[in-house]
Design an enzyme around this catalytic site. Structure first.
Site, mmCIF file in Angstrom:
data_model
loop_
_atom_site.group_PDB
_atom_site.id
_atom_site.type_symbol
_atom_site.label_atom_id
_atom_site.label_comp_id
_atom_site.label_asym_id
_atom_site.label_seq_id
_atom_site.Cartn_x
_atom_site.Cartn_y
_atom_site.Cartn_z
ATOM 1 N N HIS A 1 0.834 -1.211 0.000
ATOM 2 C CA HIS A 1 0.000 0.000 0.000
ATOM 3 C C HIS A 1 0.867 1.258 0.000
ATOM 4 C CE1 HIS A 1 -3.891 1.983 1.754
ATOM 5 N NE2 HIS A 1 -3.234 2.830 0.983
ATOM 6 N N HIS B 1 1.499 5.184 -2.205
ATOM 7 C CA HIS B 1 1.045 6.164 -3.192
ATOM 8 C C HIS B 1 2.294 6.876 -3.707
ATOM 9 C CE1 HIS B 1 -3.183 5.823 -1.765
ATOM 10 N NE2 HIS B 1 -2.605 5.590 -0.603
ATOM 11 N N PHE B 2 2.817 6.409 -4.835
ATOM 12 C CA PHE B 2 4.035 7.030 -5.379
ATOM 13 C C PHE B 2 3.711 8.199 -6.322
ATOM 14 C CE2 PHE B 2 7.497 3.562 -4.494
ATOM 15 C CZ PHE B 2 7.411 3.849 -3.148
ATOM 16 N N ARG B 3 2.394 8.510 -6.440
ATOM 17 C CA ARG B 3 1.950 9.802 -6.998
ATOM 18 C C ARG B 3 2.224 10.029 -8.477
ATOM 19 N NH1 ARG B 3 -1.418 10.341 -2.965
ATOM 20 N NH2 ARG B 3 -0.597 11.178 -1.028
ATOM 21 N N ASN C 1 -4.956 6.076 -7.048
ATOM 22 C CA ASN C 1 -5.527 7.431 -6.980
ATOM 23 C C ASN C 1 -4.543 8.500 -7.459
ATOM 24 O OD1 ASN C 1 -3.912 7.049 -4.695
ATOM 25 N ND2 ASN C 1 -5.162 8.366 -3.395
ATOM 26 N N HIS D 1 -10.893 0.436 0.887
ATOM 27 C CA HIS D 1 -10.779 1.529 1.857
ATOM 28 C C HIS D 1 -12.181 1.738 2.406
ATOM 29 C CE1 HIS D 1 -9.440 5.795 3.104
ATOM 30 N NE2 HIS D 1 -10.666 5.612 3.543
ATOM 31 N N HIS E 1 -5.616 -0.370 5.791
ATOM 32 C CA HIS E 1 -5.494 0.500 6.969
ATOM 33 C C HIS E 1 -6.646 0.438 7.976
ATOM 34 C CE1 HIS E 1 -7.872 2.955 4.303
ATOM 35 N NE2 HIS E 1 -6.877 3.513 3.665
ATOM 36 N N ASP F 1 1.005 2.580 3.826
ATOM 37 C CA ASP F 1 0.109 3.625 3.311
ATOM 38 C C ASP F 1 0.903 4.917 3.114
ATOM 39 O OD1 ASP F 1 -2.025 5.015 2.330
ATOM 40 O OD2 ASP F 1 -3.116 5.138 4.230
#
Ligand code: NCD
Ligand code: ZN
Ligand code: ZN
Length: 401
Positions: free
Chosen positions: A57, A59-61, A91, A171, A197, A269
């Site tokens: 989990h 978020h490497f954007r 996302n 989520h 999470h 996360d």
């Protein structure tokens, strides 16, 4: 190419043994008491050696928010934290909800120095793409509001997504966890659901006290294990994430879940946002985590809160099993040579200046932790060595059918 990692201490059936690990062509060729010849020798100096962590989990954007992170910066931070495989979340901008967006992300991720995989996003309209998406870890479903606008509230649409995906990561906060479980039961869906999470006693109970608990897995994050709502007073927006920090009692329930097996995985996360963004009135939710997850857990081991086998199970073995990642998660002959050398005695403070994430801050800054990764080896290549990072590209992971 062959490398011998000598003087390792590794877990075999729950006990530590001194062993040498021979790596050939990126794979573990032999775990042995002998000292076979190799082109290169690394001395683990009797430190603890564990499989590289699989962080399911992050978020490497990339694409769309590369001012916060990208696959290179995020993966460098991960490698420094002892993580050798990440699964990225959808996302981004655009979100990973179409086959084209998935291929574009695949192209961008080639610069990662840790192995990588993708979670595909779900919408009320993309079921046919979900079914066609190739080589994905799981489908991500947002039932509660968070960064990005991928949110689905319609129970029928949710049920269709569960039916279409072998594994769905959800989520879901608070009562939405119960709703998700009820949707599975009511529609007799046998596919796997992984709750991301999980942050409270109530959510953990909904997820694990029901008749289908075998097809449900639970992930917790380091921030919910090592912080609680009292930390909001000093940290403000820098301790605001989704789901938010809970009470001490909730935190205790998560630790109990680790002890009794109701918690299956720990994932960071990793959700970096810049300091300037966090300082605004309408700040975004999320905290970075790939560089501090393993040190926090090793420190907890030193404080007798959990044992090394538990860390290995929660961060390596179980993520590999749940997401059916091939040849990873275990130190076994024939498996990929992804491993971490950790100095359990090393005491060091978390310092923002040391961080490789683009956001350059951590909610744990200043905390002195005992137990740090000192070397990370990925696909047989030395990628992190005591403060130094080597830019060796990694690979996309594969999944068992
Ligand atoms: C995540 C983000 O910023 O992308 N934020 C967070 O607070 N956890 C999204 C998410 O995981 O819900
Ligand atoms: Zn989330
Ligand atoms: Zn997230």
């Amino acid at each position: 190419m062959s490398t011998l990692i000598k003087n390792c201490r590794l877990l075999i059936k729950g006990k530590l043994f001194a062993k040498n690990i021979l790596i050939k062509n990126g794979k573990i060729a032999k775990i042995t008491n002998k000292e076979p010849k190799a082109e290169k020798v690394i001395d683990a100096k009797s430190n603890f050696v564990l499989p590289g962590l699989i962080d399911a989990h992050v978020h490497f954007r990339e694409p769309g928010m590369t001012h916060k992170e990208d696959f290179l910066s995020g993966s460098m931070a991960a490698a420094k934290g002892g993580i050798t495989t990440i699964l990225d979340m959808p996302n981004t901008i655009p979100p990973t909800t179409t086959l084209d967006a998935l291929e574009e992300k695949r192209r961008l991720a080639a610069k990662s120095i840790v192995n990588y995989g993708f979670n595909f996003g779900s919408t009320t309209e993309n079921i046919s793409d979900i079914k066609k998406a190739k080589n994905i870890a799981a489908v991500k479903l947002y039932m509660s509001y968070t960064t990005g606008d991928l949110i689905i509230r319609d129970f029928e649409a949710i049920s269709d997504i569960f039916k279409a995906s072998r594994t769905t990561i959800v989520h879901a906060e608070d009562d939405f966890v119960r709703d998700a479980v009820e949707i599975l039961i009511k529609n007799k869906i046998r596919n796997h659901v992984h709750f991301a999470h999980v942050s409270s006693e109530k959510e953990l109970q909904y997820a694990k006290s029901n008749k289908i608990k075998k097809q449900i897995s639970v992930e917790v994050t380091p921030h919910h294990l090592f912080m609680d709502s009292k930390d909001l007073q000093s940290l403000g927006a820098f301790a605001e994430m989704k789901p938010g920090l809970k009470t001490e009692r909730d935190q205790k329930a998560l630790w109990e879940g680790i002890a009794n097996g109701n918690v299956d995985t720990i994932a960071s996360d990793h959700a970096p946002h810049l300091k300037e963004e966090k300082e605004k009135a309408n700040y975004p939710f999320g905290v970075p985590g790939v560089e501090t997850m393993l040190p926090l857990l090793l420190d907890a081991f030193n404080n007798k809160k959990l044992d090394l086998s538990a860390i290995q199970k929660l961060c390596c073995e179980n993520p590999a099993k749940i997401f059916r990642i091939k040849n990873k998660g275990f130190l076994k002959e024939g498996y990929d040579a992804d491993l971490v050398i950790a100095d359990l005695e090393k005491r060091q403070a978390v310092r923002n200046d040391d961080l490789l994430t683009k956001c350059k801050w951590s909610p744990f800054e200043g905390k002195i932790l005992k137990g740090w990764p000192v070397m990370t080896i990925i696909n047989g290549n030395l990628v992190y060595d005591d403060g130094e990072i080597f830019d060796v590209k990694a690979k996309e992971v594969q999944y068992a059918r």
